[in-house]
Design an enzyme around this catalytic site. Structure first.
Site, mmCIF file in Angstrom:
data_model
loop_
_atom_site.group_PDB
_atom_site.id
_atom_site.type_symbol
_atom_site.label_atom_id
_atom_site.label_comp_id
_atom_site.label_asym_id
_atom_site.label_seq_id
_atom_site.Cartn_x
_atom_site.Cartn_y
_atom_site.Cartn_z
ATOM 1 N N ASP B 97 0.863 -1.181 0.000
ATOM 2 C CA ASP B 97 0.000 0.000 0.000
ATOM 3 C C ASP B 97 0.904 1.237 0.000
ATOM 4 O OD1 ASP B 97 0.938 0.153 2.589
ATOM 5 O OD2 ASP B 97 -0.960 -0.419 3.511
ATOM 6 N N PHE B 101 -3.057 5.229 4.220
ATOM 7 C CA PHE B 101 -4.136 4.805 5.107
ATOM 8 C C PHE B 101 -3.657 4.723 6.557
ATOM 9 C CE2 PHE B 101 -6.711 1.596 7.294
ATOM 10 C CZ PHE B 101 -7.972 2.107 7.089
ATOM 11 N N ASP B 151 -3.114 8.276 -1.430
ATOM 12 C CA ASP B 151 -4.445 8.872 -1.481
ATOM 13 C C ASP B 151 -4.851 9.317 -0.088
ATOM 14 O OD1 ASP B 151 -4.716 6.383 -0.342
ATOM 15 O OD2 ASP B 151 -6.630 5.945 -1.275
ATOM 16 N N GLY B 222 -11.290 3.520 0.753
ATOM 17 C CA GLY B 222 -12.220 4.271 1.597
ATOM 18 C C GLY B 222 -13.503 3.543 1.914
ATOM 19 N N ASP B 272 -7.613 -7.585 0.397
ATOM 20 C CA ASP B 272 -6.677 -7.788 1.504
ATOM 21 C C ASP B 272 -7.435 -7.502 2.785
ATOM 22 O OD1 ASP B 272 -5.567 -5.186 3.159
ATOM 23 O OD2 ASP B 272 -6.448 -4.640 1.228
#
Lengths: 382, 382
Positions: B97, B101, B151, B222, B272
């Site tokens: 990733d 996050f 993001d 999200g 995941d």
């Protein structure tokens, strides 16, 4: 001694080299080649390591703790579930201790009388009584291949009077254990335990009295409880020599790799110890190159494995940097890998000792092994 | 889209059944058959489980967390040690990733600007900056087969204005990530991420803009951040339909076995989630017969395994009573066994889904699987 045709327990000496011995023990669950090291499966599991891996490391016999198992999940429950071998799915030999040592060291509010020991369970506070008869009953319920007598282990240093009182009580308990065990008429083994602290006269008396009673094997208890290695080895030398040459000798709760080699040299056949797994969980690896603290910052960038020639995949395949990272990051896999690395090392050390005894070069083996532990090597990344 | 002859990353659809798809992804470290589930190797290790067992469970691709690894042991250190595949000895595909996050959810004192996000390390309090360019640099240093754009993920419920701002920022970051990634000219894949919370118009806009930019695959981010399953599935339905049919679709951080089946039915290819290992450590087993809390007292005397027909040795060979005992006794082996049992279950669920899609009977597969989860069975010991 209980020798009946139906008893599948036997021990035979295969070779001797000085006082060191190589032997073979037969049990209802298979053979054990001595000298042998028993990993500790306290609560029916070796901490952090899967049984299959414990076995792959070369383990032939496991020790389980009667004290823990009788409190949780209880010996009766394990018996209902088919006994300890079936419960934990370890189809190989198991030795159980009597529970006495943990009662003395772990249980709150313990009281020792002639009858036995009464204590509070450390789990739920319930009052529990452990007599010699109950210790045997529990071990029979568990279905262990080798049961141990209930004894009283005195922490060193101790007064001679205290040691003597414990020796005599342990002897009377030994007699009661033997009677209870023979009453059950099962084809398993019962070992007696020599006590006597660091007092040579008491050790000699205890050894004589216990062998007179007659057991399938003999343990030396009450060592590695605070005394120096030198004191321990002196007691081992004299006690081992006082025990029957034809039966297995088991040094309880010992020890470091160096302790093991020294004790084998003095005629010991069996060991158990939590060191490989406990030290493994804390980041200390036993290797051919001595003990290595993997948490040390110098390993952070080291691409080398702990031992490129090890039989253990974890020691051979993972870099020190990766193992270091796992410990720094509190990943449980680190403790699992090092515990297993240490079990492989212990079992390989024992297998090497046995081979050396068979080849009558045990002295050289000890010398070379120790030399390698302390040899300076180039630790810098290649 | 980056399609060059040297790019070993490719994805092809093998079969479709309604919106459900079976595909095959090729990476420099091997093939991945979709739908696929990626266990989470947060700190270069799947919690409590050895890589070899994660692989044996049927895992083809692993997820690793950039946030954790950039802080410890650092991306630069991992690069020096040969990259993440070599460092952790996982020679199969890895997706990382972007770190975003976890920055949003774990790091103290984070501040989001146009440039990127600044935060304090939760390990040593150091100030760290993560920009789109740095997120790509770190993932290139790690050597992941599939990198993710940076993001901003908004926790639901949220105001429309906040969601819109995050969508637009994430889009500008996507463009910068793409530029940085192409600049590095490596033969790996970069995925874009659709944001937009539970707002369908924003999701549609985000999907259109991200696909216009062009990536090797697309993730839906999200979700599973506080909304109901119904809300999540509505967003998945519409977003998946808006994405390119020829490229892989990845639903991030999802989910339960039921979530997976529903999302596959809506055209998702990749997942995941920490659930199999986190729930496993807490005593919750996912099985063909639904979720089972092994700590429940009713398992204490149950000699049955969790699933006698499982491919997983732990589910098949150990009794529920033994697994129960391990959890009651706080033996780490319990968490290890249940984590692995759950990984096997997840991977078998995915393999079953793929087979069903290939046979054009995915609807029946979902129905039968769900029926078995809730069917009453005789749980008493046989």
């Amino acid at each position: 001694m209980r020798w009946t045709v139906s008893n599948p327990f036997s021990f035979r000496l295969v070779a001797g080299d000085g006082a060191a011995r190589a032997g073979e023990m037969m049990t209802a669950h298979g053979a054990v080649h001595t000298p042998t090291f028993m990993p500790v499966g306290t609560q029916a599991a070796v901490k952090g390591v899967h049984h299959d891996d414990v076995r792959a490391a070369g383990t032939e016999i496991l020790l389980a703790n009667t004290y823990h198992l009788m409190l949780r999940p209880s010996a009766e429950r394990i018996a209902r579930l088919g006994g300890l071998h079936a419960f934990m799915r370890w189809p190989h030999p198991i030795l159980t201790d009597s529970g006495g040592f943990q009662v003395m060291s772990l249980a709150p509010l313990r009281e020792i009388t002639e009858e036995g020991v009464t204590f509070r369970s450390h789990i739920d506070g319930a009052t529990v009584e452990l007599t010699p008869e109950r210790a045997i009953e529990v071990q029979i319920l568990l279905g262990s291949d080798i049961a141990m007598q209930l004894d009283e282990c005195v922490k060193l240093p101790a007064e001679r009077d205290d040691i003597e009182r414990a020796v005599k009580l342990s002897l009377r308990w030994a007699e009661r254990c033997k009677r209870a065990f023979e009453g059950a008429a099962l084809d398993r083994a019962l070992f007696g335990i020599v006590q006597g602290g660091d007092d040579h006269k008491l050790r000699a008396e205890s050894a004589r009295a216990i062998t007179d009673l007659g057991f399938d094997g003999y343990a030396i208890g009450g060592l590695a409880v605070g005394e120096t290695q030198a004191v321990m080895l002196e007691v081992v030398t004299e006690t081992a020599a006082a025990l029957s040459a034809e039966q297995p000798r088991y040094l309880m709760g010992v020890g470091t790799p160096a302790d093991l080699l020294e004790a084998i040299a003095r005629g010991i056949d069996m060991f158990d110890c939590v060191l490989p797994t406990r030290n493994g969980r804390h980041g200390l690896a036993f290797t051919r190159f001595g003990a290595i603290n993997i948490k040390n910052a110098r390993h952070a960038d080291d691409p080398q494995p702990l031992d490129a020639d090890s039989r253990c995949p974890g020691a051979r395949d993972f870099s020190r940097a990766y193992l270091h990272h796992l410990f720094r990051s509190n990943e449980a896999l680190g403790g699992t890998l090092l515990s297993l690395i240490n079990l492989y090392y212990y079992q390989d050390l024992m297998a090497g000792a046995r081979e050396a005894i068979l080849a009558h070069r045990f002295g050289d083996y000890v010398e070379q092994t120790k030399e390698q532990w302390t040899a300076k090597r180039d630790m810098s990344p290649s």
